[in-house]
Design an enzyme around this catalytic site. Structure first.
Site, PDB file in Angstrom:
ATOM      1  N   ARG A 101       0.888  -1.179   0.000  1.00 49.67           N
ATOM      2  CA  ARG A 101       0.000   0.000   0.000  1.00 49.67           C
ATOM      3  C   ARG A 101       0.915   1.215   0.000  1.00 49.67           C
ATOM      4  O   ARG A 101       1.700   1.412   0.929  1.00 49.67           O
ATOM      5  CB  ARG A 101      -0.910  -0.008   1.233  1.00 49.67           C
ATOM      6  CG  ARG A 101      -1.657   1.294   1.409  1.00 49.67           C
ATOM      7  CD  ARG A 101      -2.755   1.227   2.453  1.00 49.67           C
ATOM      8  NE  ARG A 101      -3.915   0.526   1.943  1.00 49.67           N
ATOM      9  CZ  ARG A 101      -5.148   0.637   2.444  1.00 49.67           C
ATOM     10  NH1 ARG A 101      -5.383   1.429   3.475  1.00 49.67           N
ATOM     11  NH2 ARG A 101      -6.148  -0.044   1.929  1.00 49.67           N
ATOM     12  N   HIS A 128      -7.366   0.872  -6.546  1.00 49.12           N
ATOM     13  CA  HIS A 128      -7.580  -0.012  -5.384  1.00 49.12           C
ATOM     14  C   HIS A 128      -8.230  -1.291  -5.924  1.00 49.12           C
ATOM     15  O   HIS A 128      -9.417  -1.553  -5.697  1.00 49.12           O
ATOM     16  CB  HIS A 128      -8.477   0.700  -4.367  1.00 49.12           C
ATOM     17  CG  HIS A 128      -8.428   0.113  -2.986  1.00 49.12           C
ATOM     18  ND1 HIS A 128      -7.667  -0.998  -2.671  1.00 49.12           N
ATOM     19  CD2 HIS A 128      -9.051   0.486  -1.829  1.00 49.12           C
ATOM     20  CE1 HIS A 128      -7.826  -1.280  -1.382  1.00 49.12           C
ATOM     21  NE2 HIS A 128      -8.660  -0.403  -0.850  1.00 49.12           N
ATOM     22  N   GLN A 131     -10.150  -3.811  -3.673  1.00 49.14           N
ATOM     23  CA  GLN A 131     -11.450  -3.303  -3.251  1.00 49.14           C
ATOM     24  C   GLN A 131     -12.501  -3.557  -4.332  1.00 49.14           C
ATOM     25  O   GLN A 131     -13.601  -4.050  -4.052  1.00 49.14           O
ATOM     26  CB  GLN A 131     -11.337  -1.791  -2.963  1.00 49.14           C
ATOM     27  CG  GLN A 131     -12.633  -1.161  -2.506  1.00 49.14           C
ATOM     28  CD  GLN A 131     -13.036  -1.639  -1.123  1.00 49.14           C
ATOM     29  OE1 GLN A 131     -12.237  -1.606  -0.200  1.00 49.14           O
ATOM     30  NE2 GLN A 131     -14.268  -2.088  -0.956  1.00 49.14           N
ATOM     31  N   ASP A 222     -17.398   7.154  -1.531  1.00 48.04           N
ATOM     32  CA  ASP A 222     -16.135   7.008  -0.793  1.00 48.04           C
ATOM     33  C   ASP A 222     -15.839   8.364  -0.151  1.00 48.04           C
ATOM     34  O   ASP A 222     -16.495   9.377  -0.460  1.00 48.04           O
ATOM     35  CB  ASP A 222     -15.014   6.575  -1.762  1.00 48.04           C
ATOM     36  CG  ASP A 222     -13.676   6.340  -1.074  1.00 48.04           C
ATOM     37  OD1 ASP A 222     -13.652   6.185   0.169  1.00 48.04           O
ATOM     38  OD2 ASP A 222     -12.631   6.303  -1.778  1.00 48.04           O
ATOM     39  N   CYS A 261     -16.531   1.749   0.410  1.00 56.27           N
ATOM     40  CA  CYS A 261     -15.373   0.881   0.681  1.00 56.27           C
ATOM     41  C   CYS A 261     -14.944   0.941   2.138  1.00 56.27           C
ATOM     42  O   CYS A 261     -14.295   0.022   2.615  1.00 56.27           O
ATOM     43  CB  CYS A 261     -14.219   1.279  -0.230  1.00 56.27           C
ATOM     44  SG  CYS A 261     -13.744   3.010  -0.039  1.00 56.27           S
ATOM     45  N   ARG A 289     -13.619  -8.650   1.020  1.00 52.39           N
ATOM     46  CA  ARG A 289     -12.218  -8.279   0.775  1.00 52.39           C
ATOM     47  C   ARG A 289     -11.338  -9.525   0.883  1.00 52.39           C
ATOM     48  O   ARG A 289     -10.480  -9.764   0.048  1.00 52.39           O
ATOM     49  CB  ARG A 289     -11.757  -7.211   1.794  1.00 52.39           C
ATOM     50  CG  ARG A 289     -12.402  -5.840   1.637  1.00 52.39           C
ATOM     51  CD  ARG A 289     -12.052  -5.210   0.292  1.00 52.39           C
ATOM     52  NE  ARG A 289     -10.625  -5.185   0.074  1.00 52.39           N
ATOM     53  CZ  ARG A 289      -9.789  -4.241   0.547  1.00 52.39           C
ATOM     54  NH1 ARG A 289     -10.269  -3.226   1.205  1.00 52.39           N
ATOM     55  NH2 ARG A 289      -8.486  -4.298   0.309  1.00 52.39           N
TER      56      ARG A 289
HETATM   57  N1   CP Z   1     -11.379  -0.197   2.225  1.00 54.65           N
HETATM   58  C1   CP Z   1     -10.117  -0.226   2.672  1.00 54.65           C
HETATM   59  O1   CP Z   1      -9.147  -0.407   1.917  1.00 54.65           O
HETATM   60  O2   CP Z   1     -10.015  -0.076   4.019  1.00 54.65           O
HETATM   61  P1   CP Z   1      -8.652   0.118   4.817  1.00 54.65           P
HETATM   62  O3   CP Z   1      -8.066   1.441   4.403  1.00 54.65           O
HETATM   63  O4   CP Z   1      -9.049   0.085   6.260  1.00 54.65           O
HETATM   64  O5   CP Z   1      -7.717  -1.001   4.448  1.00 54.65           O
HETATM   65  N1  NVA Z   2     -10.031   6.752  -1.473  1.00 63.48           N
HETATM   66  C1  NVA Z   2      -9.679   6.297  -0.151  1.00 63.48           C
HETATM   67  C2  NVA Z   2      -9.895   4.831  -0.032  1.00 63.48           C
HETATM   68  C3  NVA Z   2      -9.629   4.259   1.323  1.00 63.48           C
HETATM   69  C4  NVA Z   2      -9.824   2.780   1.378  1.00 63.48           C
HETATM   70  C5  NVA Z   2      -8.244   6.666   0.158  1.00 63.48           C
HETATM   71  O1  NVA Z   2      -7.388   6.505  -0.714  1.00 63.48           O
HETATM   72  O2  NVA Z   2      -7.981   7.121   1.259  1.00 63.48           O
END
Ligand code: CP
Ligand code: NVA
Length: 303
Positions: A101, A128, A131, A222, A261, A289
């Site tokens: 990540r 993502h 997701q 989101d 999400c 997930r």
């Molecule tokens: N939806 C998602 O990726 O959640 P987290 O940021 O908690 O991993």
């Molecule tokens: N768009 C959000 C998604 C979190 C799972 C972010 O990048 O923070």
């Protein structure tokens, strides 16, 4: 040759459908997959916080018989300590796959080029994919065939939007992205999704008008401020409030379900009542997930 999972953009509709069905099978018959990663080790490197992704990967890898080592890149000051190419190449000496990540998508492509093992995108600024797989798995469970269904994404055009566009196009699901002016999905990614959709017949559309959301199956939103975005909420709240997923928008849209999400900000991008309503798919998305990711791991490492 090793394969990475960074975007799904280079997948065919058939490959995407097979992966979706593998996720269903793994969810329904976990015992059959309890040793597909037997003796394998996976490293997860996270430059940003996570609840769902981190825990679902860690427990998911365990359920497949593998072992996961979690590296908190921020807490351990790993970022900037050495060239990311060296970090990735070193991790690949011990691990069978790297889950990452990161802030910049470029970091993932650099890691993938340097590592001799698969790299899996656990969220970056642009995509993502894990997701989106869980989200369409959720809709597949609700509706069956996704062709002809319509998902309306409402809010900030971001990493989640981009992956919903790409994976929706691959699976033949119509996606309409409705955002405020200046917060649209990346135009190159939007065009790519439209190109992919030519193979499946999905309609990929965009609008600035919430009135355009009519006769859809699901409303998806989101956060208005993604991780790393330092814009003060006060500076954008007025602009985004008309895009809130609330009871009025839900009723006018004709949708059966709402999705997010998470992490969700109650009574900002979505009302608390909708999150807790019968229309909410949020916990099914969260559960899926793990099943989606286990399909990705099985495909990349034991396929
Ligand atoms: N939806 C998602 O990726 O959640 P987290 O940021 O908690 O991993
Ligand atoms: N768009 C959000 C998604 C979190 C799972 C972010 O990048 O923070």
């Amino acid at each position: 040759m090793k394969h990475d999972l960074l975007t799904f953009s280079d997948w065919t509709p058939t490959q995407m459908q097979i992966l979706l069905e593998l996720a269903v099978t793994i969810k329904q018959h976990p015992a059959d997959y309890s040793n597909v990663l037997g003796g394998r080790s996976i490293v997860a490197v996270f430059e940003k916080p996570s609840l769902r992704t981190r825990v679902s990967f860690e427990i998911g890898v365990h359920k497949l018989g593998g072992h996961l080592v979690y590296l908190d890149a921020q807490a351990n000051s790993l970022v900037g300590r050495e060239d990311i190419r060296d970090t990735a190449a070193n991790l690949a000496c011990w691990a069978d796959a790297i889950i990452a990540r990161v802030f910049a998508h470029n970091t993932l492509t650099t890691m993938a080029a340097a590592a001799k093992v698969p790299v899996i995108n656990a969220l970056c600024d642009k995509f993502h994919p894990c997701q989106a797989l869980a989200d369409y798995l959720t809709l597949y469970e609700q509706f069956g065939e996704l062709k002809g269904r319509t998902l309306a994404y409402v809010g900030d055009g971001n990493n989640v939007t981009h992956s919903l566009l790409i994976v929706g196009a691959l699976l033949g699901c119509n996606v309409i992205s409705v955002t405020p002016q200046g917060h649209e999905a990346d135009s190159a990614i939007f065009t790519l999704a439209q190109d992919i959709a030519k193979q499946t017949g999905a309609r990929i559309e965009k609008s600035h008008a919430v009135e355009a959301i009519k006769g859809v199956d699901v409303l998806y939103t989101d956060t208005w401020l993604s991780m790393g975005d330092k814009t003060p909420l006060a500076a954008i709240k007025e602009k985004f409030m008309p895009y809130q997923v609330n009871e009025t928008l839900f009723a006018n849209s004709g949708a059966r379900f709402v999705m997010h999400c998470q992490p969700a900000h109650r009574d900002l991008e979505i009302t608390s009542r909708l999150i807790d309503s019968e229309a909410s798919l949020l916990m099914q998305q969260a559960e899926n997930r793990m099943h989606g990711q286990n399909a990705i791991l099985t495909h990349l490492l034991a396929g």
